[in-house]
Motif scaffolding. Structure first.
Motif, PDB file in Angstrom:
ATOM      1  N   GLN B   8       0.941  -1.167   0.001  1.00 52.74           N
ATOM      2  CA  GLN B   8      -0.101  -0.006   0.132  1.00 52.74           C
ATOM      3  C   GLN B   8       0.770   1.131   0.145  1.00 52.74           C
ATOM      4  N   ASP B   9       0.270   2.301  -0.339  1.00 49.75           N
ATOM      5  CA  ASP B   9       1.047   3.481  -0.308  1.00 49.75           C
ATOM      6  C   ASP B   9       1.765   3.855   1.025  1.00 49.75           C
ATOM      7  N   GLY B  10       2.900   4.403   1.180  1.00 46.10           N
ATOM      8  CA  GLY B  10       3.511   4.644   2.451  1.00 46.10           C
ATOM      9  C   GLY B  10       3.835   3.413   3.095  1.00 46.10           C
ATOM     10  N   HIS B  11       3.834   2.034   2.555  1.00 47.53           N
ATOM     11  CA  HIS B  11       4.312   1.027   3.194  1.00 47.53           C
ATOM     12  C   HIS B  11       5.145   0.344   2.486  1.00 47.53           C
ATOM     13  N   VAL B  12       5.951  -0.914   2.952  1.00 47.74           N
ATOM     14  CA  VAL B  12       6.909  -1.463   2.369  1.00 47.74           C
ATOM     15  C   VAL B  12       6.537  -3.024   2.591  1.00 47.74           C
ATOM     16  N   LEU B  13       6.946  -3.788   1.830  1.00 43.70           N
ATOM     17  CA  LEU B  13       6.565  -5.300   2.251  1.00 43.70           C
ATOM     18  C   LEU B  13       8.117  -5.918   2.543  1.00 43.70           C
ATOM     19  N   THR B  14       7.999  -6.761   3.364  1.00 44.75           N
ATOM     20  CA  THR B  14       9.176  -7.404   3.971  1.00 44.75           C
ATOM     21  C   THR B  14       8.758  -8.739   4.563  1.00 44.75           C
ATOM     22  N   ASP B  15       9.879  -9.754   4.506  1.00 42.49           N
ATOM     23  CA  ASP B  15      10.072 -10.999   5.012  1.00 42.49           C
ATOM     24  C   ASP B  15      10.938 -11.032   6.251  1.00 42.49           C
ATOM     25  N   GLY B  16      11.400  -9.886   6.573  1.00 43.79           N
ATOM     26  CA  GLY B  16      12.555  -9.723   7.661  1.00 43.79           C
ATOM     27  C   GLY B  16      13.744  -9.514   6.800  1.00 43.79           C
ATOM     28  N   THR B  17      14.201  -9.894   5.951  1.00 39.01           N
ATOM     29  CA  THR B  17      15.448 -10.032   5.063  1.00 39.01           C
ATOM     30  C   THR B  17      15.413  -9.124   3.882  1.00 39.01           C
ATOM     31  N   VAL B  18      14.352  -9.234   3.196  1.00 36.43           N
ATOM     32  CA  VAL B  18      14.220  -8.385   1.808  1.00 36.43           C
ATOM     33  C   VAL B  18      13.017  -7.650   1.925  1.00 36.43           C
ATOM     34  N   TYR B  19      13.358  -6.197   1.419  1.00 30.40           N
ATOM     35  CA  TYR B  19      12.367  -5.115   1.546  1.00 30.40           C
ATOM     36  C   TYR B  19      12.068  -4.760   0.348  1.00 30.40           C
ATOM     37  N   GLY B  20      10.736  -4.224  -0.010  1.00 24.31           N
ATOM     38  CA  GLY B  20      10.288  -3.859  -1.391  1.00 24.31           C
ATOM     39  C   GLY B  20       8.776  -3.220  -1.504  1.00 24.31           C
ATOM     40  N   LYS B  21       8.670  -2.306  -2.318  1.00 24.97           N
ATOM     41  CA  LYS B  21       7.278  -1.732  -2.372  1.00 24.97           C
ATOM     42  C   LYS B  21       6.669  -2.472  -3.489  1.00 24.97           C
ATOM     43  N   THR B  22       7.385  -3.271  -4.210  1.00 21.21           N
ATOM     44  CA  THR B  22       7.145  -4.191  -5.329  1.00 21.21           C
ATOM     45  C   THR B  22       7.795  -5.398  -5.358  1.00 21.21           C
ATOM     46  N   LEU B  23       7.196  -6.401  -5.219  1.00 17.69           N
ATOM     47  CA  LEU B  23       8.396  -7.639  -5.048  1.00 17.69           C
ATOM     48  C   LEU B  23       7.781  -8.570  -6.184  1.00 17.69           C
ATOM     49  N   TYR B  24       8.855  -8.882  -6.994  1.00 18.55           N
ATOM     50  CA  TYR B  24       8.636 -10.034  -8.110  1.00 18.55           C
ATOM     51  C   TYR B  24       9.176 -11.478  -7.352  1.00 18.55           C
ATOM     52  N   LEU B  25       8.282 -12.112  -6.885  1.00 17.38           N
ATOM     53  CA  LEU B  25       8.753 -13.342  -6.406  1.00 17.38           C
ATOM     54  C   LEU B  25       9.214 -14.392  -7.245  1.00 17.38           C
ATOM     55  N   ALA B  26      10.445 -14.826  -6.613  1.00 14.98           N
ATOM     56  CA  ALA B  26      10.869 -16.021  -7.370  1.00 14.98           C
ATOM     57  C   ALA B  26       9.779 -17.142  -7.428  1.00 14.98           C
ATOM     58  N   GLU B  27       9.890 -18.097  -8.473  1.00 16.35           N
ATOM     59  CA  GLU B  27       8.911 -18.940  -8.531  1.00 16.35           C
ATOM     60  C   GLU B  27       9.224 -19.972  -7.305  1.00 16.35           C
ATOM     61  N   GLY B  28       7.961 -20.361  -6.853  1.00 18.14           N
ATOM     62  CA  GLY B  28       7.970 -21.242  -5.588  1.00 18.14           C
ATOM     63  C   GLY B  28       8.317 -20.535  -4.276  1.00 18.14           C
ATOM     64  N   ALA B  29       8.571 -19.234  -4.230  1.00 21.18           N
ATOM     65  CA  ALA B  29       8.591 -18.225  -3.354  1.00 21.18           C
ATOM     66  C   ALA B  29       7.070 -18.222  -2.457  1.00 21.18           C
ATOM     67  N   ASP B  30       7.124 -18.115  -1.276  1.00 18.75           N
ATOM     68  CA  ASP B  30       5.812 -18.048  -0.269  1.00 18.75           C
ATOM     69  C   ASP B  30       5.348 -16.708  -0.140  1.00 18.75           C
TER      70      ASP B  30
END
Lengths: 256, 66
Positions: B8-30
């Motif tokens: 969402q605007d003003g927020h960032v996604l993370t799994d605790g290691t990688v951070y991003g506003k847009t994430l193109y997940l690797a195949e098989g990533a959860d």
């Protein structure tokens, strides 16, 4: 009028000049003033040799940890006598050069007639962290186990050519941290570690993106790399971007 | 096909290691491994680096260039 000198006095001066300069030249009295320049130059050379022979251990030094740290090292002081072949290079050029001077390490090495060979570096953590110059020579890393924060805070670095032939266990996190000026990046070899982020490089060129993504290892899983969203959107159409990242489906690509 | 996650605007996604506003997940990533954090939390997470490296700080102080 009483003569102020004897022949032997003149000969002694000439011999003193020859002793200081290491030459066997004959000097006429008219030439001796010029001989003083040769004596001064010989003194400078002697001082240069004494310092750099000690500092570089007559060319055999490999531990350059913090070796050229600080802005006291610049175009007037950085004149190595021997090729630089570091193995331990932690913070070796950290904060090197005067801020805003635009100094090129490649140019300084060339002026000194020496090279920097990083291929045997095993510890390169913060090696160029906060380097104050604008340009580095092409760098090759074949043996490094730790290149964490290698170029962290290189705020003026705009071009970089780097070769990475590392084990996948090598720590390369934070390598390009805050490299805001970095626009042209060429990567040879393979990126096989996680934690690499070019999010600060908002002017990164299309060719740089392509170089980096094509260097991503095809034999790893669970790894990620981060780029600037601004740079990506300036460089690629949606279709171009999709096609490029699809070359490396085993990587999570993040945009910030 | 890659899954794409967008914060969402003003927020960032993370799994605790990688951070991003847009994430193109690797195949098989959860995708469920990722959660949103605020911009302030993201800024705090980005403050780490050589500043946290005690040996680096000690070297800077020893050479009088900190």
């Amino acid at each position: 009028m009483k003569k102020l000198y004897e022949e032997e006095n003149i000969a002694a001066i000439a011999e003193a000049i020859r002793e200081k300069t290491g030459s066997r030249e004959r000097y006429t009295p008219a030439e001796m003033a010029g001989g003083m320049d040769a004596v001064f130059a010989a003194g400078e050379k002697s001082q240069y040799d004494e310092f750099w022979d000690a500092f570089q251990n007559a060319g055999s030094r490999t531990d350059y940890e913090n070796g050229f740290m600080g802005d006291c090292w610049d175009e007037t002081t950085f004149k190595p006598k021997y090729d630089l072949k570091p193995v331990s290079a932690r913070s070796m050029f950290s904060k090197f050069g005067k801020i805003g001077s635009g100094v090129s390490l490649a140019e300084l090495l060339n002026r000194a007639g020496v090279s920097l060979d990083t291929s045997n570096v095993t510890m390169g953590r913060t090696m160029f962290s906060a380097f104050h110059g604008a340009a580095l020579p092409p760098l090759v890393f074949n043996k490094a186990a730790d290149l964490n924060s290698l170029f962290y805070d290189c705020l003026w670095l705009d071009n970089l050519d780097i070769t990475l032939n590392l084990d996948k266990s090598a720590n390369i996190a934070g390598m390009f941290g805050t490299c805001r000026a970095l626009t042209n990046l060429t990567v040879h070899g393979t990126i096989a570690g996680t934690g690499v982020s070019l999010q600060w490089s908002t002017g990164l060129t299309k060719a740089s993106f392509i170089s980096v993504i094509r260097a991503l290892s095809e034999e790893t899983s669970g790894l990620s790399i981060t780029f600037s969203k601004t740079a990506k959107e300036a460089a690629f159409t949606a279709e171009e971007w999709s096609a490029l990242i699809d070359e490396k489906p085993n990587w999570t690509i993040s945009l910030v | 096909m890659r899954k794409i996650l967008t914060a969402q605007d003003g927020h960032v996604l993370t799994d605790g290691t990688v951070y991003g506003k847009t994430l193109y997940l690797a195949e098989g990533a959860d995708p469920s491994a990722f959660y949103e954090i605020t911009g302030e939390e993201y800024a705090a997470a980005m403050e780490s680096g050589p500043a946290e490296d005690a040996d680096y700080i000690a070297a800077l102080e020893r050479f009088g260039v900190r």
